[in-house]
Design an enzyme around this catalytic site. Sequence first.
Site, PDB file in Angstrom:
ATOM      1  CE  LYS A 131     -41.064  12.209  19.367  1.00 42.72           C
ATOM      2  NZ  LYS A 131     -40.649  13.355  18.576  1.00 42.72           N
TER       3      LYS A 131
ATOM      4  NE  ARG B 284     -33.567  10.971  18.302  1.00 39.05           N
ATOM      5  CZ  ARG B 284     -33.632  10.498  19.529  1.00 39.05           C
ATOM      6  NH1 ARG B 284     -32.556  10.002  20.113  1.00 39.05           N
ATOM      7  NH2 ARG B 284     -34.773  10.537  20.196  1.00 39.05           N
TER       8      ARG B 284
ATOM      9  CE  LYS C 103     -34.481  14.279  20.739  1.00 42.26           C
ATOM     10  NZ  LYS C 103     -35.138  14.611  19.459  1.00 42.26           N
TER      11      LYS C 103
ATOM     12  CD  GLU D 215     -48.497  13.964  27.674  1.00 44.09           C
ATOM     13  OE1 GLU D 215     -49.056  14.891  27.084  1.00 44.09           O
ATOM     14  OE2 GLU D 215     -47.409  14.098  28.269  1.00 44.09           O
TER      15      GLU D 215
ATOM     16  CE  LYS E  43     -41.881   9.857  16.355  1.00 47.00           C
ATOM     17  NZ  LYS E  43     -41.322  11.158  16.331  1.00 47.00           N
TER      18      LYS E  43
ATOM     19  CE1 TYR F  16     -39.520   8.631   7.328  1.00 45.27           C
ATOM     20  CE2 TYR F  16     -39.895   6.899   8.945  1.00 45.27           C
ATOM     21  CZ  TYR F  16     -39.604   8.215   8.645  1.00 45.27           C
ATOM     22  OH  TYR F  16     -39.418   9.117   9.663  1.00 45.27           O
TER      23      TYR F  16
HETATM   24  C1  PBG Z   1     -38.472  15.158  16.390  1.00 47.82           C
HETATM   25  C2  PBG Z   1     -39.032  13.936  15.768  1.00 47.82           C
HETATM   26  C3  PBG Z   1     -38.505  12.646  15.879  1.00 47.82           C
HETATM   27  C4  PBG Z   1     -39.258  11.847  15.032  1.00 47.82           C
HETATM   28  C5  PBG Z   1     -40.256  12.651  14.464  1.00 47.82           C
HETATM   29  N1  PBG Z   1     -40.106  13.940  14.944  1.00 47.82           N
HETATM   30  C6  PBG Z   1     -37.303  12.124  16.574  1.00 47.82           C
HETATM   31  C7  PBG Z   1     -37.100  12.365  18.002  1.00 47.82           C
HETATM   32  O1  PBG Z   1     -38.023  12.666  18.760  1.00 47.82           O
HETATM   33  O2  PBG Z   1     -35.940  12.270  18.393  1.00 47.82           O
HETATM   34  C8  PBG Z   1     -38.988  10.395  14.801  1.00 47.82           C
HETATM   35  C9  PBG Z   1     -39.487   9.827  13.533  1.00 47.82           C
HETATM   36  C10 PBG Z   1     -38.858   8.550  13.130  1.00 47.82           C
HETATM   37  O3  PBG Z   1     -38.034   7.944  13.853  1.00 47.82           O
HETATM   38  O4  PBG Z   1     -39.179   8.104  12.023  1.00 47.82           O
HETATM   39  N2  PBG Z   1     -39.134  15.809  17.343  1.00 47.82           N
END
Ligand code: PBG
Length: 332
Positions: free
Chosen positions: A202, A212, A225, A241, A256, A321
């Site tokens: 990720k 968010r 982050k 990972e 992701k 989505y």
């Molecule tokens: C949170 C999380 C995030 C997403 C899924 N779980 C956002 C982030 O890490 O800030 C993002 C999903 C998306 O953008 O559709 N841990």
Amino acid sequence: MSDASYPATRLRRTRVSGWSRAMHRETVMTPADLIWPLFVTGGSGIEEPIASLPGVSRWSVDGIAKRAKEAVELGIPCIALFPNTQPERRSDDGAEALNPDNLMCQAIRAVRDACGGDVGILTDVALDPYTSHGQDGLLDTSGYVVNDDTVAVLVDQAVNQANAGADIIAPSDMMDGRVRAIRMALEMSNHPNVQIMAYSAKYASAFYGPFRDAVGSGGLLKGDKKSYQMDPANGDEAMREIALDIAEGADSVMVKPGLAYLDIIWRAKQRFGVPVFAYQVSGEYALIEAGAASGIADREALLMEKLLAFKRAGCSGVLTYHAPVAARLLNG
Ligand code: PBG
């Protein structure tokens, strides 16, 4: 002619007619390749459209149950739940994540009541929808997200979700060692068949903005982050990972965001041969919608071509989505 095989080899030959193209098609997409992310909000009978995600809404628990039924009708095997926690229930330590009656657990139970075992329920494990600071874990005095204390809370969050009826626990926090800790806790709490889909690779991405907004953490988040999510420059590190998460007991792994990371998906599949899923994230969805709205390309063609690319790269499925739209197109 420099190529001696010309014209014996004409790759256009098999492309002449529709039947032939169908016969030679290497990758096939079905609704079973889709996972539908859904945003949960409080109250009942409520639908709140999300401005930065045109066509996507937050639903109250009763509406989530209806969307889950729709998923079953469309042949979508699994939904993914994300709560927009009420502001007064957010705190520095994200304790609402452990509440057995939080929005997530209410939604899990409502979906189970409505659909029984006909749909898989995937739940996100991370603290950002529950913290007052919007980070995925606990902070020390300097604002650093601490690892091991966060993992201890994530373990309890995962068990809370499994107790409510979640089928797949998906840790999206990127703490070290959380997959093993969660696996052990699930075994000890009588959930041996609850799966773990690890958000293994990720990235600290610019594509998460609309998400968010959807869970209400965007306005709260200070900084970034990058001390836990991966550097978009790194591919070898993603393999490390993924190797760790598999060794720690992950049943499947996730990459992701999606489209900008097809190389990571491909490498993961080739190297480990495990089920790999992609998350086509909120920013990717929003850009497709914006592109279509501005007339750059046909929306349906654009979204289906992008989803197909994930399968071609080696994915077992895609969180998107666009899942209901894509399923309708695939079902004809
Ligand atoms: C949170 C999380 C995030 C997403 C899924 N779980 C956002 C982030 O890490 O800030 C993002 C999903 C998306 O953008 O559709 N841990």
